[in-house]
Write an enzyme that holds these catalytic residues in place. Structure first.
Site, PDB file in Angstrom:
ATOM      1  N   THR A  93      97.781 119.387  -8.605  1.00 38.40           N
ATOM      2  CA  THR A  93      96.853 118.454  -9.399  1.00 38.40           C
ATOM      3  C   THR A  93      97.045 117.213  -8.844  1.00 38.40           C
ATOM      4  O   THR A  93      98.269 116.682  -9.159  1.00 38.40           O
ATOM      5  CB  THR A  93      97.056 118.688 -10.844  1.00 38.40           C
ATOM      6  OG1 THR A  93      96.939 120.049 -11.013  1.00 38.40           O
ATOM      7  CG2 THR A  93      96.057 117.978 -11.762  1.00 38.40           C
ATOM      8  N   LYS A 168      88.938 119.581 -12.442  1.00 40.41           N
ATOM      9  CA  LYS A 168      90.228 119.666 -13.225  1.00 40.41           C
ATOM     10  C   LYS A 168      90.390 118.676 -14.193  1.00 40.41           C
ATOM     11  O   LYS A 168      91.029 118.896 -15.652  1.00 40.41           O
ATOM     12  CB  LYS A 168      91.384 119.796 -12.065  1.00 40.41           C
ATOM     13  CG  LYS A 168      92.770 119.740 -12.516  1.00 40.41           C
ATOM     14  CD  LYS A 168      93.263 121.153 -13.177  1.00 40.41           C
ATOM     15  CE  LYS A 168      94.723 120.929 -13.709  1.00 40.41           C
ATOM     16  NZ  LYS A 168      95.278 122.082 -14.328  1.00 40.41           N
ATOM     17  N   LYS A 243     100.230 113.867 -17.325  1.00 46.59           N
ATOM     18  CA  LYS A 243     100.179 113.492 -16.125  1.00 46.59           C
ATOM     19  C   LYS A 243      98.413 113.743 -15.969  1.00 46.59           C
ATOM     20  O   LYS A 243      97.991 112.688 -15.514  1.00 46.59           O
ATOM     21  CB  LYS A 243     100.732 114.565 -15.288  1.00 46.59           C
ATOM     22  CG  LYS A 243     100.308 114.519 -13.862  1.00 46.59           C
ATOM     23  CD  LYS A 243     100.910 115.663 -12.935  1.00 46.59           C
ATOM     24  CE  LYS A 243     100.152 115.670 -11.724  1.00 46.59           C
ATOM     25  NZ  LYS A 243     100.643 116.732 -10.883  1.00 46.59           N
TER      26      LYS A 243
HETATM   27  P1  NAD Z   1     107.269 121.974  -9.756  1.00 46.20           P
HETATM   28  O1  NAD Z   1     107.919 120.673  -9.639  1.00 46.20           O
HETATM   29  O2  NAD Z   1     107.949 123.190 -10.288  1.00 46.20           O
HETATM   30  O3  NAD Z   1     106.650 122.236  -7.918  1.00 46.20           O
HETATM   31  C1  NAD Z   1     106.678 121.323  -7.043  1.00 46.20           C
HETATM   32  C2  NAD Z   1     107.580 121.710  -5.886  1.00 46.20           C
HETATM   33  O4  NAD Z   1     107.367 121.052  -4.873  1.00 46.20           O
HETATM   34  C3  NAD Z   1     109.132 121.606  -6.156  1.00 46.20           C
HETATM   35  O5  NAD Z   1     109.737 122.880  -6.099  1.00 46.20           O
HETATM   36  C4  NAD Z   1     109.328 120.277  -5.176  1.00 46.20           C
HETATM   37  O6  NAD Z   1     110.925 120.589  -4.751  1.00 46.20           O
HETATM   38  C5  NAD Z   1     108.560 120.485  -3.974  1.00 46.20           C
HETATM   39  N1  NAD Z   1     108.244 119.546  -3.242  1.00 46.20           N
HETATM   40  C6  NAD Z   1     108.219 118.149  -3.615  1.00 46.20           C
HETATM   41  N2  NAD Z   1     107.823 117.375  -2.352  1.00 46.20           N
HETATM   42  C7  NAD Z   1     108.105 118.232  -1.349  1.00 46.20           C
HETATM   43  C8  NAD Z   1     108.135 118.398   0.095  1.00 46.20           C
HETATM   44  N3  NAD Z   1     108.090 117.052   0.672  1.00 46.20           N
HETATM   45  N4  NAD Z   1     108.261 119.242   0.994  1.00 46.20           N
HETATM   46  C9  NAD Z   1     108.306 120.630   0.180  1.00 46.20           C
HETATM   47  N5  NAD Z   1     108.241 120.755  -1.056  1.00 46.20           N
HETATM   48  C10 NAD Z   1     108.387 119.643  -1.961  1.00 46.20           C
HETATM   49  O7  NAD Z   1     105.605 121.907 -10.176  1.00 46.20           O
HETATM   50  P2  NAD Z   1     104.773 123.008 -10.693  1.00 46.20           P
HETATM   51  O8  NAD Z   1     104.683 123.205 -12.011  1.00 46.20           O
HETATM   52  O9  NAD Z   1     104.852 124.273  -9.758  1.00 46.20           O
HETATM   53  O10 NAD Z   1     103.555 122.297 -10.244  1.00 46.20           O
HETATM   54  C11 NAD Z   1     102.943 122.050  -9.089  1.00 46.20           C
HETATM   55  C12 NAD Z   1     101.519 121.413  -9.126  1.00 46.20           C
HETATM   56  O11 NAD Z   1     100.730 122.263  -9.846  1.00 46.20           O
HETATM   57  C13 NAD Z   1     101.653 119.902 -10.033  1.00 46.20           C
HETATM   58  O12 NAD Z   1     100.632 119.272  -9.166  1.00 46.20           O
HETATM   59  C14 NAD Z   1     101.119 120.575 -11.140  1.00 46.20           C
HETATM   60  O13 NAD Z   1     100.284 119.193 -11.995  1.00 46.20           O
HETATM   61  C15 NAD Z   1     100.110 121.655 -11.086  1.00 46.20           C
HETATM   62  N6  NAD Z   1     100.003 122.536 -12.226  1.00 46.20           N
HETATM   63  C16 NAD Z   1     101.131 122.928 -12.881  1.00 46.20           C
HETATM   64  C17 NAD Z   1     100.836 123.783 -13.843  1.00 46.20           C
HETATM   65  C18 NAD Z   1     102.015 124.414 -14.658  1.00 46.20           C
HETATM   66  O14 NAD Z   1     101.665 125.063 -15.818  1.00 46.20           O
HETATM   67  N7  NAD Z   1     103.098 124.341 -14.107  1.00 46.20           N
HETATM   68  C19 NAD Z   1      99.618 124.408 -14.150  1.00 46.20           C
HETATM   69  C20 NAD Z   1      98.343 123.846 -13.401  1.00 46.20           C
HETATM   70  C21 NAD Z   1      98.552 122.938 -12.527  1.00 46.20           C
END
Ligand code: NAD
Length: 294
Positions: A93, A168, A243
């Protein structure tokens, strides 16, 4: 079998990648956090040393990263190194501007790309029932759709590049506003001596009906599966709601749209987060509205 590079194996990325493995794809993953790589390996993902190594020879690249700056920096790192005709799908997102920039980077190198953010949270990612909101050309979407299928309950093509992110943040602005509205109604009902169940029974079948009430009811009781029944454990954390609301306000400002209730909801969720509730489910804002500031 398709070869898929999956970059960003966090709370969402890991279960999504696991569903692609279960569907029979060859998934090569990379994340910066070693514990996340261990989980990925246990799920059958081939763990790679860095993002370019994961992308080499992949047919599809999926990114699931925290924010626009991460997506753009990863794209700058990998797009030029990908094989010809690789399709890039970003499911993070992020702000609409960064999403459009990501499409531009892909296009500069002759690659197809789709922005495909999701709703449904970690539960939906694990169950393979996420809703994907996709933006990109018809050709890119047609190629992306069967890949998204094992992770999806629903896939909607919203329009050209950036349209998925637009859908979204508009959806989640409705959600933030409606949760505050439902919370205020329950607080008012309490003051008026009306039981939670009575308000629920009326509003859930009347014009006050909405998802925040009928699926995610912010008081314990009427909807047993809602986070209110589990001490407001997320679910969808207040930090993520903030966010998304901030993204909606950036987009509203850039596009010149009046969103006064979106702005107010953003302020209320900012306060709720500052009071130490960033890790609570976003429906816990009802306790803040009641004046419980612990
Ligand atoms: P998270 O922080 O658990 O996962 C993100 C991952 O990206 C982390 O593990 C981090 O180490 C990795 N990362 C960051 N920079 C990197 C790089 N340069 N190379 C490789 N890996 C890298 O977050 P999440 O909850 O999995 O959410 C991910 C996305 O999905 C976000 O944009 C969030 O807004 C969206 N989202 C989350 C949810 C939810 O309920 N968690 C729901 C809908 C959408």
């Amino acid at each position: 079998m398709t070869s898929i590079a999956f970059i960003g194996l966090g709370n969402m990325g890991n279960p999504m990648a696991a569903n692609l493995v279960k569907a029979g794809h060859d998934v090569r993953g990379f994340d910066l956090v070693p514990e996340n790589l261990k989980v990925a390996r246990d799920n059958g993902v081939t763990v790679m040393a860095n993002a370019p190594a994961a992308v080499k020879d992949a047919d599809i690249v999926i990114t699931m990263l925290p924010a626009g700056k991460h997506v753009l920096s990863v794209y700058e790192d990998i797009v030029a190194k990908a094989a010809k005709d690789t399709l890039f799908i970003d499911s993070s997102t992020i702000d609409v501007g960064s999403a459009r920039q990501a499409h531009a980077i892909a296009a500069k190198h002759g690659m197809l790309s789709v922005d495909a953010p999701v709703s449904g949270g970690v539960g939906g990612a694990t169950a393979g029932t996420l809703t994907f909101m996709a933006g990109g050309s018809k050709e890119a979407f047609a190629k992306a759709e069967p890949i998204l299928q094992p992770m999806a309950g629903r896939i909607v093509h919203c329009g050209e590049g950036g349209a998925g992110q637009a859908a979204k943040i508009c959806n989640n602005m409705i959600l933030g506003i409606s949760m505050i509205g439902v919370g205020e109604a329950f607080v008012l009902a309490e003051k008026l001596g009306l039981s939670h169940q009575a308000l629920f029974d009326v509003a859930s079948t009347s014009s006050g009906q909405c998802w925040s009430l009928t699926t995610y009811c912010p008081v314990p009781g009427p909807v047993p599966a809602s986070p209110a029944n589990k001490g407001y454990k997320p679910g969808f954390a207040a930090a993520l709601m903030l966010k998304d609301l901030k993204l909606s306000q950036e987009a509203a400002q850039a596009a010149g749209a009046a969103t006064p209730l979106g702005a107010e909801a953003t302020q209320l969720y900012a306060l709720f987060n500052q009071l130490g509730h960033a890790g609570d489910d976003f429906s816990g804002i009802i306790n803040f509205l009641r004046g419980a500031q612990k």
